[in-house]
Scaffold this active site. Sequence first.
Site, PDB file in Angstrom:
ATOM      1  N   GLY A 123       0.765  -1.250   0.000  1.00 47.19           N
ATOM      2  CA  GLY A 123       0.000   0.000   0.000  1.00 47.19           C
ATOM      3  C   GLY A 123       0.787   1.286   0.000  1.00 47.19           C
ATOM      4  N   ARG A 129       3.181  -1.512  -5.984  1.00 46.80           N
ATOM      5  CA  ARG A 129       3.430  -0.236  -6.653  1.00 46.80           C
ATOM      6  C   ARG A 129       4.784   0.377  -6.282  1.00 46.80           C
ATOM      7  NH1 ARG A 129      -0.957   3.008  -8.069  1.00 46.80           N
ATOM      8  NH2 ARG A 129      -2.178   1.935  -6.489  1.00 46.80           N
ATOM      9  N   CYS A 160     -10.977   5.169 -29.516  1.00 41.71           N
ATOM     10  CA  CYS A 160     -12.241   5.801 -29.887  1.00 41.71           C
ATOM     11  C   CYS A 160     -13.053   6.032 -28.632  1.00 41.71           C
ATOM     12  CB  CYS A 160     -12.987   4.920 -30.867  1.00 41.71           C
ATOM     13  SG  CYS A 160     -12.093   4.831 -32.397  1.00 41.71           S
ATOM     14  N   ARG A 169      -5.111   3.603 -16.131  1.00 40.91           N
ATOM     15  CA  ARG A 169      -5.248   4.232 -14.813  1.00 40.91           C
ATOM     16  C   ARG A 169      -5.876   5.630 -14.863  1.00 40.91           C
ATOM     17  NH1 ARG A 169      -1.974   5.234 -11.442  1.00 40.91           N
ATOM     18  NH2 ARG A 169      -3.118   4.446  -9.652  1.00 40.91           N
TER      19      ARG A 169
HETATM   20  N1  LLP Z   1      -1.605  -7.086  -1.167  1.00 44.13           N
HETATM   21  C1  LLP Z   1      -2.885  -7.192  -1.515  1.00 44.13           C
HETATM   22  C2  LLP Z   1      -3.728  -8.198  -0.883  1.00 44.13           C
HETATM   23  C3  LLP Z   1      -3.409  -6.321  -2.476  1.00 44.13           C
HETATM   24  O1  LLP Z   1      -4.682  -6.414  -2.809  1.00 44.13           O
HETATM   25  C4  LLP Z   1      -2.573  -5.350  -3.080  1.00 44.13           C
HETATM   26  C5  LLP Z   1      -3.086  -4.449  -4.098  1.00 44.13           C
HETATM   27  C6  LLP Z   1      -1.233  -5.288  -2.693  1.00 44.13           C
HETATM   28  C7  LLP Z   1      -0.781  -6.175  -1.720  1.00 44.13           C
HETATM   29  C8  LLP Z   1      -0.256  -4.318  -3.287  1.00 44.13           C
HETATM   30  O2  LLP Z   1      -0.621  -3.009  -3.047  1.00 44.13           O
HETATM   31  P1  LLP Z   1       0.384  -1.829  -3.503  1.00 44.13           P
HETATM   32  O3  LLP Z   1       1.638  -1.954  -2.691  1.00 44.13           O
HETATM   33  O4  LLP Z   1       0.647  -2.016  -4.945  1.00 44.13           O
HETATM   34  O5  LLP Z   1      -0.361  -0.598  -3.212  1.00 44.13           O
HETATM   35  N2  LLP Z   1      -5.146  -1.201  -9.888  1.00 44.13           N
HETATM   36  C9  LLP Z   1      -5.013  -0.209  -8.838  1.00 44.13           C
HETATM   37  C10 LLP Z   1      -4.358  -0.780  -7.626  1.00 44.13           C
HETATM   38  C11 LLP Z   1      -5.081  -1.966  -7.058  1.00 44.13           C
HETATM   39  C12 LLP Z   1      -4.387  -2.528  -5.887  1.00 44.13           C
HETATM   40  C13 LLP Z   1      -4.898  -3.888  -5.619  1.00 44.13           C
HETATM   41  N3  LLP Z   1      -4.282  -4.524  -4.507  1.00 44.13           N
HETATM   42  C14 LLP Z   1      -4.224   0.975  -9.357  1.00 44.13           C
HETATM   43  O6  LLP Z   1      -3.843   0.984 -10.526  1.00 44.13           O
HETATM   44  O7  LLP Z   1      -4.007   1.948  -8.635  1.00 44.13           O
END
Ligand code: LLP
Length: 467
Positions: free
Chosen positions: A277, A322, A390, A359
């Site tokens: 996150g 991310r 489009c 995004r």
């Molecule tokens: N762990 C779990 C259970 C998750 O659902 C996620 C992300 C992460 C870890 C990793 O989170 P991060 O460190 O990447 O924030 N498509 C969206 C983001 C969706 C995140 C889904 N879960 C976007 O493009 O912003």
Amino acid sequence: MVSTHPIGVQHAGSQYLPPRRNTSPNQELLPLTARVNSHGCLEIGGCDITTLVQQFGSPLYILDEETLRLACQQYRDACKQYYQGESQVLYASKAWNCLAVCAIVASEGLGIDVVSGGELYTALSAGVNPEKIYLHGNNKSRSELNLAIASGVTIVVDNWYELKTLVEIAQESAENSDPQSIPIMLRLTPGIECHTHEYIRTGHLDSKFGFDPNDLDEVFTFVSQQSALNCVGLHAHIGSQIFERQPHQDLAQVMVQWLQDAAKYGLNVTQLNVGGGLGIRYVESDDPPSIDEWVKAICEVVQAACIEANLPLPKLLCEPGRSLIATACVTAYTIGSTKVVPEIRTYVAVDGGMSDNPRPITYQSQYRAVVANKMSAPLTETVTIAGKHCESGDILIKNAQLPKTEPGDILVVMGTGAYNYSMASNYNRLSRPAAVVVANGEANLILQRETYQDLIRQDCLPERLKK
Ligand code: LLP
């Protein structure tokens, strides 16, 4: 002579400067090896972006290996530095799951979080140790569960349906005289609010993920009675692109409390996974904590809470996506048409858009861009970067500050390593771009550009429809 571009790129003649290792990749806009060469062109990993586009085509995802590795190392080293117990960083591969990325992060000692049979298959094919793979998902199919069990990965159980399905699977294999001990973790919804986009928030109680903590008693009782299930840990994830440290600190506190509860049921739960996150800087005003600061904040809370509760330190896991990979990658596009709407705006169109980066249209995400072949030119124009789909909403960047552009210029959008390729589509039957990894002046293909043949590969034309 080193001067600075408004977005912080160093002009360093043709000299290839070593990356700035004292920075946290998630706080930068460009990959750490970004330089401007004597031709006024952007280089990443020692490769001139304009040359890469000539060689591999456009659009092109360009992944800087050094930046990705550095982010992995910073997570890993911070866990070692601030946590006195065992720790394991997992890469949330939903951000970008492909063989090369899995192989790079695994070679840095990270484990991998996967959320489908497809991601699991890719991680296994990349040679990732199954003991370091964790399978997530709120509706895993039986075949996904079977693949996970057969490969020996840990299953992060999301709900009652899955828990009972696993018990059934174990019973069936016991009947076939193949008794199982399935390693699982339990995902719980912590009820913690954080300020991020509604679609990427998962920790509040009204979420489709995880057990309701009010059911803890029942869940722990059930699991403690299942000899086929070996509950090794607890998991929670509160959301994505988070800039505050407090929500994760609150989470760590809540999770240690759950750990204490689990012990009362005779469960030997020794792992705590606080999810991912941590946010990244997409635009100048984004101000996330560094990887080091984020890890430190969590480690301190877990340790203090365990001391207070008189609990042994659990193995601490976190699973960033991310913040490990977003900044390591840029997307290079070729500029084509321009439309001037007098006194309103100028649209500059590129040869990709919402299919390679969904995004902006999905989350109103903001990005920054530079023109790779005009890095030393003054930024005189304010334009809207449009994709080629489009769809009127197919806008990548509003009010981008650019030099005067012309067809053939190479536009580089930054911070595209996470949730771009992994969410890419073939909308309007555009082929998905190629991706290269760059390091020390060398570029290697990691994903081939799709061809028109690829686009019709899954199409079937029934005999009676053929002319
Ligand atoms: N762990 C779990 C259970 C998750 O659902 C996620 C992300 C992460 C870890 C990793 O989170 P991060 O460190 O990447 O924030 N498509 C969206 C983001 C969706 C995140 C889904 N879960 C976007 O493009 O912003």
